[in-house]
Design a protein around this motif. Structure first.
Motif, PDB file in Angstrom:
ATOM      1  N   LEU A  79      57.392  78.634  46.747  1.00 22.84           N
ATOM      2  CA  LEU A  79      56.088  78.333  46.146  1.00 22.84           C
ATOM      3  C   LEU A  79      55.749  76.866  46.398  1.00 22.84           C
ATOM      4  O   LEU A  79      56.497  75.962  46.014  1.00 22.84           O
ATOM      5  CB  LEU A  79      56.110  78.639  44.642  1.00 22.84           C
ATOM      6  N   VAL A 122      49.748  78.841  45.112  1.00 23.25           N
ATOM      7  CA  VAL A 122      49.019  79.356  43.950  1.00 23.25           C
ATOM      8  C   VAL A 122      47.873  78.365  43.748  1.00 23.25           C
ATOM      9  O   VAL A 122      47.974  77.421  42.968  1.00 23.25           O
ATOM     10  CB  VAL A 122      49.960  79.456  42.734  1.00 23.25           C
ATOM     11  N   GLY A 123      46.847  78.544  44.543  1.00 18.92           N
ATOM     12  CA  GLY A 123      45.818  77.514  44.660  1.00 18.92           C
ATOM     13  C   GLY A 123      46.366  76.373  45.502  1.00 18.92           C
ATOM     14  O   GLY A 123      47.581  76.305  45.747  1.00 18.92           O
ATOM     15  N   GLN A 125      45.904  73.064  44.770  1.00 23.90           N
ATOM     16  CA  GLN A 125      45.993  71.821  43.997  1.00 23.90           C
ATOM     17  C   GLN A 125      47.426  71.668  43.499  1.00 23.90           C
ATOM     18  O   GLN A 125      48.091  72.661  43.229  1.00 23.90           O
ATOM     19  CB  GLN A 125      45.053  71.872  42.787  1.00 23.90           C
ATOM     20  N   HIS A 127      50.126  71.426  40.825  1.00 26.34           N
ATOM     21  CA  HIS A 127      50.236  71.662  39.377  1.00 26.34           C
ATOM     22  C   HIS A 127      51.702  71.765  39.000  1.00 26.34           C
ATOM     23  O   HIS A 127      52.416  70.752  39.086  1.00 26.34           O
ATOM     24  CB  HIS A 127      49.359  72.831  38.895  1.00 26.34           C
TER      25      HIS A 127
HETATM   26  N1  SAM Z   1      55.899  66.476  44.675  1.00 20.20           N
HETATM   27  C1  SAM Z   1      56.548  67.705  45.017  1.00 20.20           C
HETATM   28  C2  SAM Z   1      56.467  67.976  46.467  1.00 20.20           C
HETATM   29  O1  SAM Z   1      56.038  67.125  47.193  1.00 20.20           O
HETATM   30  O2  SAM Z   1      56.892  69.061  46.895  1.00 20.20           O
HETATM   31  C3  SAM Z   1      55.932  68.830  44.192  1.00 20.20           C
HETATM   32  C4  SAM Z   1      56.235  68.687  42.759  1.00 20.20           C
HETATM   33  S1  SAM Z   1      55.628  70.011  41.821  1.00 20.20           S
HETATM   34  C5  SAM Z   1      55.508  69.328  40.261  1.00 20.20           C
HETATM   35  C6  SAM Z   1      57.061  71.001  41.650  1.00 20.20           C
HETATM   36  C7  SAM Z   1      56.937  72.388  42.191  1.00 20.20           C
HETATM   37  O3  SAM Z   1      55.813  73.048  41.638  1.00 20.20           O
HETATM   38  C8  SAM Z   1      56.772  72.527  43.673  1.00 20.20           C
HETATM   39  O4  SAM Z   1      57.987  72.351  44.382  1.00 20.20           O
HETATM   40  C9  SAM Z   1      56.244  73.961  43.781  1.00 20.20           C
HETATM   41  O5  SAM Z   1      57.307  74.893  43.755  1.00 20.20           O
HETATM   42  C10 SAM Z   1      55.406  74.086  42.504  1.00 20.20           C
HETATM   43  N2  SAM Z   1      53.968  73.958  42.727  1.00 20.20           N
HETATM   44  C11 SAM Z   1      53.163  72.948  42.346  1.00 20.20           C
HETATM   45  N3  SAM Z   1      51.885  73.181  42.684  1.00 20.20           N
HETATM   46  C12 SAM Z   1      51.879  74.369  43.319  1.00 20.20           C
HETATM   47  C13 SAM Z   1      50.860  75.179  43.913  1.00 20.20           C
HETATM   48  N4  SAM Z   1      49.576  74.802  43.950  1.00 20.20           N
HETATM   49  N5  SAM Z   1      51.216  76.359  44.459  1.00 20.20           N
HETATM   50  C14 SAM Z   1      52.497  76.781  44.427  1.00 20.20           C
HETATM   51  N6  SAM Z   1      53.510  76.062  43.904  1.00 20.20           N
HETATM   52  C15 SAM Z   1      53.208  74.882  43.339  1.00 20.20           C
END
Ligand code: SAM
Length: 171
Positions: A79, A122-123, A125, A127
């Motif tokens: 994801l 999942v979109g 953006q 999140h």
């Molecule tokens: N900064 C990290 C990066 O560069 O990969 C992402 C951090 S995010 C808070 C943590 C996790 O949330 C990601 O590794 C991903 O699995 C999931 N995630 C965040 N936004 C997502 C999105 N729009 N679609 C799918 N997964 C998402």
């Protein structure tokens, strides 16, 4: 079998989020979570939820992610906001096969993007892994998670006001 692979868990920083990833995995239809970092506390917390609310959700921490991925017999999705759009991705997946769902914490190494059969967004953006996992599992299971009987010692009866809780062994 649906399993979640939680990578990059930092014990101090991510404990609540990783606990929520595990709770969402359990409640929304996964059977197991692998957490790369060894963390007995999270394991105990989730096992305590299972002993009260039911189901046989499994938690393994301190695992070698390469071993899990190499020996995985089913599909692997990762994801990420950069991936294929959710509904299109779900249409590509064979629900008859086992599924490993990878979610990150901090920056995700390129290896995971490459090893996944599908990178799923999942979109587009940024999140949260908690939100991404919940929505993915809802679509993937076609909301079947809502009808799962956990057969727990504690059962909540939906009600408009207040709390109705049934405990096994009590009338
Ligand atoms: N900064 C990290 C990066 O560069 O990969 C992402 C951090 S995010 C808070 C943590 C996790 O949330 C990601 O590794 C991903 O699995 C999931 N995630 C965040 N936004 C997502 C999105 N729009 N679609 C799918 N997964 C998402």
């Amino acid at each position: 079998m649906i399993a979640v692979l939680r990578i990059g868990h930092r014990i101090d920083r991510d404990k609540r989020v990783t606990t929520h990833v595990a709770l969402v995995a359990r409640a929304f239809g996964a059977d197991k979570i692998f957490i790369t970092t060894k963390d007995e506390k999270i394991k105990k917390n989730i096992q305590s939820v299972c002993s009260r609310f039911g189901g046989d959700f499994q938690v393994e921490t301190g695992i070698d992610h390469k071993k899990i991925i190499k020996s995985w017999q089913g599909s692997i999705v990762h994801l990420t906001m950069y991936g294929m759009e959710l509904d299109e991705a779900v249409d590509h997946l064979d629900t008859g096969r086992d599924l490993l769902i990878i979610v990150g914490a901090e920056k995700v190494p390129r290896y995971f993007y490459e090893v996944a059969n599908l990178n799923v967004s999942v979109g587009n953006q940024p999140h949260s892994e908690v939100a991404a996992l919940a929505l993915f599992l809802d679509r993937y299971t076609k909301a079947a998670w809502q009808r799962k009987d956990f057969n727990g010692n504690i059962q909540i009866v939906p009600c408009v006001k207040g709390k109705t809780v049934l405990s096994k062994g009590k009338t």
